[in-house]
Design a protein around this motif. Structure first.
Motif, PDB file in Angstrom:
ATOM      1  N   ALA A  51       0.932  -1.063  -0.056  1.00  0.00           N
ATOM      2  CA  ALA A  51      -0.089   0.045  -0.059  1.00  0.00           C
ATOM      3  C   ALA A  51       0.911   1.246   0.126  1.00  0.00           C
ATOM      4  N   VAL A  52       2.039   1.180   0.545  1.00  0.00           N
ATOM      5  CA  VAL A  52       2.743   2.412   0.821  1.00  0.00           C
ATOM      6  C   VAL A  52       4.078   2.444  -0.390  1.00  0.00           C
ATOM      7  N   LEU A  53       4.588   1.180  -0.621  1.00  0.00           N
ATOM      8  CA  LEU A  53       5.731   1.263  -1.546  1.00  0.00           C
ATOM      9  C   LEU A  53       5.284   1.090  -3.137  1.00  0.00           C
ATOM     10  N   HIS A  54       5.855   2.346  -3.698  1.00  0.00           N
ATOM     11  CA  HIS A  54       5.469   2.363  -5.316  1.00  0.00           C
ATOM     12  C   HIS A  54       6.856   2.055  -5.918  1.00  0.00           C
ATOM     13  N   GLU A  55       6.867   1.089  -6.859  1.00  0.00           N
ATOM     14  CA  GLU A  55       8.172   0.973  -7.632  1.00  0.00           C
ATOM     15  C   GLU A  55       8.357   1.685  -8.818  1.00  0.00           C
ATOM     16  N   GLU A  56       9.064   2.624  -8.957  1.00  0.00           N
ATOM     17  CA  GLU A  56       9.246   3.579 -10.210  1.00  0.00           C
ATOM     18  C   GLU A  56       8.265   4.557 -10.276  1.00  0.00           C
ATOM     19  N   THR A  57       6.827   3.916 -10.205  1.00  0.00           N
ATOM     20  CA  THR A  57       6.073   5.001 -10.542  1.00  0.00           C
ATOM     21  C   THR A  57       4.709   4.685  -9.424  1.00  0.00           C
ATOM     22  N   TYR A  58       3.872   5.759  -9.367  1.00  0.00           N
ATOM     23  CA  TYR A  58       2.923   5.685  -8.323  1.00  0.00           C
ATOM     24  C   TYR A  58       1.560   4.779  -8.740  1.00  0.00           C
ATOM     25  N   THR A  59       1.259   3.721  -8.250  1.00  0.00           N
ATOM     26  CA  THR A  59       0.068   3.069  -8.364  1.00  0.00           C
ATOM     27  C   THR A  59      -0.922   3.213  -7.295  1.00  0.00           C
ATOM     28  N   PRO A  60      -2.168   3.420  -7.597  1.00  0.00           N
ATOM     29  CA  PRO A  60      -3.208   4.135  -6.588  1.00  0.00           C
ATOM     30  C   PRO A  60      -3.516   2.846  -5.907  1.00  0.00           C
ATOM     31  N   ALA A  61      -4.228   2.940  -4.253  1.00  0.00           N
ATOM     32  CA  ALA A  61      -3.897   2.018  -3.615  1.00  0.00           C
ATOM     33  C   ALA A  61      -5.191   0.980  -3.973  1.00  0.00           C
ATOM     34  N   ARG A  62      -4.854  -0.405  -3.712  1.00  0.00           N
ATOM     35  CA  ARG A  62      -5.696  -1.389  -4.013  1.00  0.00           C
ATOM     36  C   ARG A  62      -6.561  -1.558  -2.742  1.00  0.00           C
ATOM     37  N   LEU A  63      -7.797  -1.670  -3.090  1.00  0.00           N
ATOM     38  CA  LEU A  63      -8.596  -1.877  -1.816  1.00  0.00           C
ATOM     39  C   LEU A  63      -8.486  -3.009  -1.020  1.00  0.00           C
ATOM     40  N   ALA A  64      -8.057  -4.124  -1.959  1.00  0.00           N
ATOM     41  CA  ALA A  64      -7.745  -5.615  -1.163  1.00  0.00           C
ATOM     42  C   ALA A  64      -6.857  -5.330  -0.005  1.00  0.00           C
ATOM     43  N   ASP A  65      -5.721  -4.647  -0.304  1.00  0.00           N
ATOM     44  CA  ASP A  65      -4.596  -4.178   0.741  1.00  0.00           C
ATOM     45  C   ASP A  65      -5.227  -3.579   1.776  1.00  0.00           C
ATOM     46  N   ILE A  66      -6.022  -2.641   1.753  1.00  0.00           N
ATOM     47  CA  ILE A  66      -6.676  -1.679   2.710  1.00  0.00           C
ATOM     48  C   ILE A  66      -7.553  -2.640   3.983  1.00  0.00           C
ATOM     49  N   ASP A  67      -8.300  -3.505   2.880  1.00  0.00           N
ATOM     50  CA  ASP A  67      -9.278  -4.474   3.622  1.00  0.00           C
ATOM     51  C   ASP A  67      -8.397  -5.570   4.328  1.00  0.00           C
ATOM     52  N   ASP A  68      -7.165  -6.025   4.005  1.00  0.00           N
ATOM     53  CA  ASP A  68      -6.659  -6.807   4.634  1.00  0.00           C
ATOM     54  C   ASP A  68      -6.090  -6.213   5.987  1.00  0.00           C
ATOM     55  N   TYR A  69      -5.466  -5.055   5.565  1.00  0.00           N
ATOM     56  CA  TYR A  69      -5.072  -4.201   6.861  1.00  0.00           C
ATOM     57  C   TYR A  69      -6.225  -3.955   8.077  1.00  0.00           C
ATOM     58  N   GLU A  70      -7.264  -3.842   7.647  1.00  0.00           N
ATOM     59  CA  GLU A  70      -8.429  -3.469   8.165  1.00  0.00           C
ATOM     60  C   GLU A  70      -8.625  -4.663   9.213  1.00  0.00           C
ATOM     61  N   GLN A  71      -8.561  -5.902   8.793  1.00  0.00           N
ATOM     62  CA  GLN A  71      -8.539  -7.078   9.517  1.00  0.00           C
ATOM     63  C   GLN A  71      -7.784  -7.329  10.588  1.00  0.00           C
TER      64      GLN A  71
END
Ligand SMILES: Cc1cc2nc3c(=O)[nH]c(=O)nc-3n(C[C@H](O)[C@H](O)[C@H](O)COP(=O)(O)O)c2cc1C
Length: 274
Positions: free
Chosen positions: A207-227
């Motif tokens: 969710a925080v590390l972007h390689e070379e260029t920025y990619t918008p947050a994936r909701l799956a990563d946030i959901d995973d964190y929420e749990q």
């Protein structure tokens, strides 16, 4: 019973509450201290050992500083009555009263303005947003070095952003001149073992590390964190959702608890922000 130190894998796993962490490629005591950080909000009243304040400050002064300007200062507040008055101004946070030391990190343009005045030369660049930004950043870097130094000594810490709730009164209490602004407080003391402060899990690296260029947050990563963080909150008897918390924190100007006036307070305190 002696406790065995957690292994590097366990320390990294704890940071993410990840049951299957990657084994760290390298490890050392600095990495251990950084990864085991947790904010402490209950303290024993005992004073800090002799010489610790000076060590925290030399660690703070070892931080990088933009163009070596060193545009920050820190006020060490030990007096219990002054700490109590500052606690009342900073969200009534009990940890400010409990712990023996409150460090108030300030952006300090006054020192260089004084030098310019003594030489009779202009310092117009100090009035721009860029210079205030540098001063805030310098103060934060210094504070974080002091925090890591304190934690490396087995002390507990917690930042106090609420020191900006009432900037004018805080400035009066600390006798800050124009051009000196309290950026953040840092409580330092011996943790009360009764608190059992735990490491708060962070967003997955994806969710925080972007390689070379920025990619918008994936909701799956946030959901995973929420749990994962729900588990942490449950252990601390707190409401369970990180998403609810962060959205409420920035949901309205009122939720900023006085800090919505920051631009105005800065201008009044000698930070015109051109
Ligand atoms: C700039 C800043 C200001 C903060 N202000 C407060 C504060 O006023 N009161 C408080 O209890 N914690 C404060 N915190 C601590 C954060 O809540 C804490 O770092 C965050 O929840 C992550 O938890 P951890 O530090 O235990 O990992 C602050 C942290 C930062 C970086």
């Amino acid at each position: 019973m002696t406790q065995t130190a957690p292994s590097p894998d366990q320390v990294v796993a704890q940071r993410y509450r990840d049951p299957a962490p990657a084994t760290p490629a390298e490890w050392n005591p600095v990495l251990q201290v950084l990864h085991e950080h947790r904010s402490v909000r209950r303290y024993l009243p005992e004073p800090l050992p002799e010489g610790v304040l000076e060590l925290l400050i030399s660690a703070a002064q070892s931080a990088p500083t933009s163009s070596n300007l060193q545009v920050w200062s820190v006020v060490a507040v030990r007096d219990p009555q002054r700490r109590a008055r500052l606690a009342a101004l900073a969200g009534d946070q009990e940890q400010i009263r409990q712990a023996p030391l409150l460090l108030v990190w300030t952006a300090d343009l006054a020192r260089l303005r004084g030098l310019a005045a003594a030489r009779g030369v202009p310092l117009d660049g100090a009035d721009y947003l860029e210079s205030s930004y540098v001063a805030f950043l310098d103060a934060a870097l210094a504070a974080q070095n002091a925090l890591v130094a304190a934690e490396s000594l087995g002390l507990g810490t917690v930042y106090i952003g609420a020191i900006r709730n009432n900037p004018e009164q805080v400035a009066a209490e600390l006798e800050l001149p124009s051009g000196v602004f309290a950026v953040v407080g840092l409580v330092v003391g011996r943790p009360d073992p009764a608190e059992d402060a735990r490491v708060k899990p962070r967003l997955p690296q994806a969710a925080v590390l972007h390689e070379e260029t920025y990619t918008p947050a994936r909701l799956a990563d946030i959901d995973d964190y929420e749990q994962r963080i729900a588990q942490f909150y449950a252990e601390q008897d707190l409401a369970h959702s990180w998403i609810d918390r962060v959205l409420a924190r920035l949901g309205s100007a009122k939720a900023l608890k006085g800090r919505d006036r920051l631009r105005e307070s800065l201008a009044a305190r000698g930070f015109p922000l051109y």
